[in-house]
Design an enzyme around this catalytic site. Structure first.
Site, PDB file in Angstrom:
ATOM      1  CG  ASN A   5      -0.441  -0.056   2.502  1.00 51.49           C
ATOM      2  OD1 ASN A   5       0.731  -0.381   2.669  1.00 51.49           O
ATOM      3  ND2 ASN A   5      -1.249   0.258   3.495  1.00 51.49           N
ATOM      4  CD  GLU A  29       5.130   0.742  12.773  1.00 54.40           C
ATOM      5  OE1 GLU A  29       3.919   0.970  12.949  1.00 54.40           O
ATOM      6  OE2 GLU A  29       6.027   1.297  13.427  1.00 54.40           O
ATOM      7  CB  CYS A  41      -1.964   0.685   8.508  1.00 58.77           C
ATOM      8  SG  CYS A  41      -0.685   1.944   8.427  1.00 58.77           S
ATOM      9  CD  GLU A  54       8.470   1.604  10.512  1.00 57.95           C
ATOM     10  OE1 GLU A  54       7.583   2.164   9.844  1.00 57.95           O
ATOM     11  OE2 GLU A  54       9.001   0.536  10.172  1.00 57.95           O
TER      12      GLU A  54
HETATM   13  P1  NAP Z   1       0.489  -8.797   4.337  1.00 58.50           P
HETATM   14  O1  NAP Z   1      -0.289  -9.774   3.579  1.00 58.50           O
HETATM   15  O2  NAP Z   1       0.772  -9.055   5.766  1.00 58.50           O
HETATM   16  O3  NAP Z   1       1.840  -8.596   3.526  1.00 58.50           O
HETATM   17  C1  NAP Z   1       2.862  -7.758   3.968  1.00 58.50           C
HETATM   18  C2  NAP Z   1       4.191  -8.330   3.523  1.00 58.50           C
HETATM   19  O4  NAP Z   1       4.373  -9.596   4.141  1.00 58.50           O
HETATM   20  C3  NAP Z   1       4.279  -8.552   2.032  1.00 58.50           C
HETATM   21  O5  NAP Z   1       5.595  -8.291   1.610  1.00 58.50           O
HETATM   22  C4  NAP Z   1       3.966 -10.035   1.912  1.00 58.50           C
HETATM   23  O6  NAP Z   1       4.511 -10.628   0.771  1.00 58.50           O
HETATM   24  C5  NAP Z   1       4.666 -10.555   3.147  1.00 58.50           C
HETATM   25  N1  NAP Z   1       4.229 -11.877   3.574  1.00 58.50           N
HETATM   26  C6  NAP Z   1       3.016 -12.455   3.420  1.00 58.50           C
HETATM   27  N2  NAP Z   1       3.035 -13.688   3.968  1.00 58.50           N
HETATM   28  C7  NAP Z   1       4.280 -13.895   4.466  1.00 58.50           C
HETATM   29  C8  NAP Z   1       4.925 -14.979   5.143  1.00 58.50           C
HETATM   30  N3  NAP Z   1       4.294 -16.106   5.425  1.00 58.50           N
HETATM   31  N4  NAP Z   1       6.216 -14.817   5.500  1.00 58.50           N
HETATM   32  C9  NAP Z   1       6.879 -13.686   5.205  1.00 58.50           C
HETATM   33  N5  NAP Z   1       6.327 -12.632   4.580  1.00 58.50           N
HETATM   34  C10 NAP Z   1       5.033 -12.738   4.222  1.00 58.50           C
HETATM   35  O7  NAP Z   1      -0.178  -7.356   4.318  1.00 58.50           O
HETATM   36  P2  NAP Z   1      -0.698  -6.554   3.037  1.00 58.50           P
HETATM   37  O8  NAP Z   1      -2.048  -7.053   2.720  1.00 58.50           O
HETATM   38  O9  NAP Z   1       0.319  -6.524   1.979  1.00 58.50           O
HETATM   39  O10 NAP Z   1      -0.759  -5.089   3.633  1.00 58.50           O
HETATM   40  C11 NAP Z   1      -1.856  -4.582   4.251  1.00 58.50           C
HETATM   41  C12 NAP Z   1      -1.714  -4.658   5.751  1.00 58.50           C
HETATM   42  O11 NAP Z   1      -0.581  -3.910   6.163  1.00 58.50           O
HETATM   43  C13 NAP Z   1      -2.882  -4.035   6.458  1.00 58.50           C
HETATM   44  O12 NAP Z   1      -3.273  -4.823   7.544  1.00 58.50           O
HETATM   45  C14 NAP Z   1      -2.335  -2.698   6.925  1.00 58.50           C
HETATM   46  O13 NAP Z   1      -3.015  -2.162   8.026  1.00 58.50           O
HETATM   47  C15 NAP Z   1      -0.937  -3.057   7.227  1.00 58.50           C
HETATM   48  N6  NAP Z   1      -0.089  -1.858   7.221  1.00 58.50           N
HETATM   49  C16 NAP Z   1       0.387  -1.395   8.405  1.00 58.50           C
HETATM   50  C17 NAP Z   1       1.147  -0.250   8.431  1.00 58.50           C
HETATM   51  C18 NAP Z   1       1.694   0.271   9.724  1.00 58.50           C
HETATM   52  O14 NAP Z   1       2.544   1.144   9.682  1.00 58.50           O
HETATM   53  N7  NAP Z   1       1.256  -0.224  10.867  1.00 58.50           N
HETATM   54  C19 NAP Z   1       1.437   0.426   7.251  1.00 58.50           C
HETATM   55  C20 NAP Z   1       0.932  -0.061   6.047  1.00 58.50           C
HETATM   56  C21 NAP Z   1       0.166  -1.228   6.057  1.00 58.50           C
HETATM   57  P3  NAP Z   1       3.633 -10.778  -0.560  1.00 58.50           P
HETATM   58  O15 NAP Z   1       3.066  -9.441  -0.872  1.00 58.50           O
HETATM   59  O16 NAP Z   1       4.656 -11.164  -1.520  1.00 58.50           O
HETATM   60  O17 NAP Z   1       2.574 -11.759  -0.265  1.00 58.50           O
END
Ligand code: NAP
Length: 492
Positions: free
Chosen positions: A164, A262, A296, A470
Site C-alpha cells: 500500500n 507495524e 493502516c 518508526e
Molecule cells: P500482508 O499480507 O501481511 O503482507 C505484507 C508483507 O508480508 C508482504 O511483503 C507479503 O509478501 C509478506 N508476507 C506475506 N506472507 C508472508 C509470510 N508467510 N512470510 C513472510 N512474509 C510474508 O499485508 P498486506 O495485505 O500486503 O498489507 C496490508 C496490511 O498492512 C494491512 O493490515 C495494513 O493495516 C498493514 N499496514 C500497516 C502499516 C503500519 O505502519 N502499521 C502500514 C501499512 C500497512 P507478498 O506481498 O509477496 O505476499
C-alpha cells in the site's frame, strides 16, 4: 528485458529494474523464474520480476554480513553524506519514482509523488540523526570505576513491506537501519517490487556499498522463513497484516531477533458536537479516502455525536460524491483502483453485512463503471459497532458512520478493538482534548486532523497493531543495541 511498462513515462528508464539486487549487482536470480507485476488500473502485465531462490536469499544474507563491519565502522558524518546523496537522488527522481509507483500500485500520481517525498524525508532525517546516536556517562557507584553506555548497530537487518506504500514503508525502515550502521535486506510485496528496486538503484548511485542494501523478491513464506531463522539476521522490521506479523514474530523467537512490527489498524475517528465541522469533514476525507482507503491509519469507524450527526453526514456525503475516480495517471483522479479483486470482494462483503444489519448506503456502494478494481467512494450511516465493517479493517473507500450520545460511550466504542494503531477525534473543548487524547488506546492520536505522519514523530501501534516505533529519535532504537561498559582500575 521485455515488459509492457510504458518507459516513455520515465525520464530515466534505468530506474525500472526487474532483477534482484544482491551484493551491489543486478541479477535475475539462480532459477531464472519471474513473477508478473500488474497495473491494477488496467490488469496488464507491466513487468516480470525475478523470483529469488533460497540460495539467492542466503547469498543476500552472507553479503550483508560481509558488508556490515565496514559500514558500521564508517564515521557517522561519512555515512550521513552517503545517505544525504541517496535522499537527493530520490528527490531529483521523484517524478520517475512516482510513475513507477502509480503503475504498479494504482494510486493517483500526485499522491504517489507525495509518498516519494514523504519517504525521502526519513532518509534525510536519519542522515542527520546518525550523528546523534549518543550514549551516556553514568555517575559511578565505585571509586576508580567509570560507567558508560554506547549505542552499537544491531547487525544485519531485514525488512518485509506491504504494497500500500511500496516506497515509503521501505524508506521508513532503511533510513534508520542504514543510519545506525546496519545493512538491510528488503523483501517488498509481490504486487509492488519495482518501487523497491528503483530505490536500490538510486542507493547504489549514491554510493551505498555493495551488500549494504539488497532487494530479494519472490515466495514470501520461503524468504520470510530464511530471514527470521537465520542467526546472522539480527533485526526484522515488518509492516503488514497482524496475521503475518504474528507469524513472523513467532518465527523470529527461535533466534531471539529484535522485531519491529507495524501491523493492521481499525482507526476510530470521533466527531464531537463541539467540533469544527469544516475541520472534521476535511479530516475525515483525508484520513478515509487517501490511497482509496487502503492505509493502516485510515479512519475505519467514523463515530459521530448525535447533535452534529446530521450536519456532518450531509457535508461528508457532498465531499464523498465529489471525489473523482480514475486511472492514477489521469490528472483529475483523486481515487485510483483497489489493489486486487480480493480487496474489492472484502469491501463488498463489509457493505453487504452492514446493509443486511440495517445500515443505509448514502453514497456509492458498488463497483465503479470503470471496471477492473475501481470502486465507488461510499458512505454508510446507521452502522453499529458489532458489524463486520466496524470490527475488521475494510481497506477500501467506505466511510461507515456510527452514532453516539456521550463521551464515555465514544471512547468505549473506539477502544473496543484488539487493534491500536491510529485514532482521531475532533473537538474544540480543551479539557476534552486532553481527556480523550489520553483515554484512547492507540499509538498515534490525531486531534483535529486526519493526517498525522511525519518523519520527526514516532509512529507505531499498541495492542495487536505492533511493536516498536518508526520515525523520530526513537526509530533508530530498533536497529541499535545499548551496551553498558563498566571500566574499573581507574583509581590514580
Ligand atoms: P500482508 O499480507 O501481511 O503482507 C505484507 C508483507 O508480508 C508482504 O511483503 C507479503 O509478501 C509478506 N508476507 C506475506 N506472507 C508472508 C509470510 N508467510 N512470510 C513472510 N512474509 C510474508 O499485508 P498486506 O495485505 O500486503 O498489507 C496490508 C496490511 O498492512 C494491512 O493490515 C495494513 O493495516 C498493514 N499496514 C500497516 C502499516 C503500519 O505502519 N502499521 C502500514 C501499512 C500497512 P507478498 O506481498 O509477496 O505476499
Amino acid at each position: 528485458m521485455d515488459s509492457t511498462f510504458d518507459r516513455s513515462r520515465l525520464r530515466d528508464a534505468d530506474l525500472l529494474r526487474e532483477d534482484l539486487f544482491i551484493d551491489g549487482v543486478w541479477t535475475p536470480g539462480s532459477s531464472g523464474e519471474r513473477t508478473d507485476v500488474l497495473d491494477p488500473a488496467t490488469g496488464t502485465v507491466i513487468a516480470r520480476m525475478a523470483a529469488a531462490t533460497e540460495a539467492d536469499v542466503l547469498r543476500a544474507v552472507d553479503t550483508a554480513a560481509a558488508a556490515a563491519p565496514a559500514w558500521a565502522r564508517m564515521t557517522a558524518p561519512d555515512r550521513s553524506r552517503v545517505m544525504r546523496r541517496w535522499y537527493e537522488l530520490i528527490v531529483a527522481s521523484a517524478d520517475d519514482l512516482a510513475a513507477i509507483l502509480t503503475a504498479e500500485q494504482g494510486k493517483p500520481f500526485a499522491e504517489a509523488r507525495g509518498e516519494i517525498l514523504y519517504g525521502a524525508g526519513f532518509v534525510e532525517w536519519y542522515a542527520e540523526e546518525c550523528k546523534r546516536t549518543y550514549g551516556d556517562v553514568i555517575p559511578s557507584n565505585v571509586a576508580g570505576r567509570r560507567l558508560l553506555t554506547v549505542r552499537q548497530p544491531v547487525g544485519v537487518s531485514a525488512s518485509i513491506t506491504p504494497w500500500n506504500f511500496p516506497s515509503a514503508m521501505i524508506l521508513r525502515k532503511a533510513g534508520p537501519a542504514l543510519a545506525a550502521g546496519c545493512p538491510m535486506i528488503i523483501k517488498p510485496a509481490e504486487e509492488t517490487p519495482l518501487s523497491a528496486t528503483a530505490l536500490a538503484e538510486l542507493g547504489a548511485r549514491a554510493g551505498i556499498p555493495a551488500g549494504v542494501l539488497s532487494v530479494v523478491a519472490g515466495t514470501p513464506a520461503m524468504i520470510g522463513e530464511i530471514l527470521t531463522s537465520h542467526p546472522t539476521v539480527r533485526a526484522l522490521s515488518f509492516t503488514g497484516s497482524t496475521e503475518v506479523g504474528k507469524l513472523l514474530m513467532a518465527q523470529s523467537a527461535r533466534t531471539v531477533k529484535k522485531v519491529a512490527l507495524e501491523l493492521g489498524g481499525n482507526a476510530p475517528l470521533i466527531v464531537f458536537d463541539d467540533a469544527d465541522l469544516d475541520a472534521a469533514v476535511t479530516g475525515a476525507m483525508a484520513s478515509k479516502f487517501r490511497n482509496a482507503g487502503q492505509t493502516c491509519v485510515c479512519a475505519n469507524r467514523i463515530i459521530v455525536q448525535s447533535g452534529i450527526h446530521d450536519a456532518f453526514v450531509e457535508r461528508l456525503q457532498t465531499a464523498v460524491e465529489a471525489l473523482t475516480v480514475g486511472n492514477g495517471f489521469e490528472e483529475k483522479s483523486e481515487q485510483g483502483p483497489l489493489i486486487s479483486q480480493a480487496a474489492v470482494e472484502k469491501v463488498e462483503r463489509h457493505i453487504e453485512d452492514a446493509v443486511a444489519g440495517g445500515a443505509t448506503v448514502r453514497a456509492g456502494g458498488a463497483r465503479h463503471p470503470l471496471g477492473q478494481t475501481f470502486f465507488e467512494p461510499t458512505l454508510l450511516t446507521g452502522v453499529r459497532p458489532d458489524m463486520l465493517i466496524a470490527r475488521e479493517e475494510t481497506f477500501g473507500p467506505v466511510a461507515p458512520v456510527i452514532a453516539f450520545d456521550t463521551e464515555d460511550e465514544a471512547v468505549a466504542i473506539a477502544n473496543d478493538t484488539p487493534f491500536g494503531l491510529a485514532g482521531y477525534f475532533f473537538s474544540t473543548d480543551l479539557a476534552r482534548m486532553w481527556r480523550v487524547g489520553e483515554a484512547l488506546e492507540f499509538g498515534v492520536v490525531g486531534v483535529n486532523t486526519g493526517l498525522i505522519s511525519y518523519e520527526g514523530a514516532p509512529f507505531g501501534g499498541v495492542k495487536e497493531s505492533g511493536l516498536g516505533r518508526e520515525g523520530s529519535r526513537h526509530g533508530i532504537d530498533e536497529f541499535t543495541e545499548l551496551k553498558y561498559l563498566c571500566v574499573d582500575g581507574l583509581a590514580g
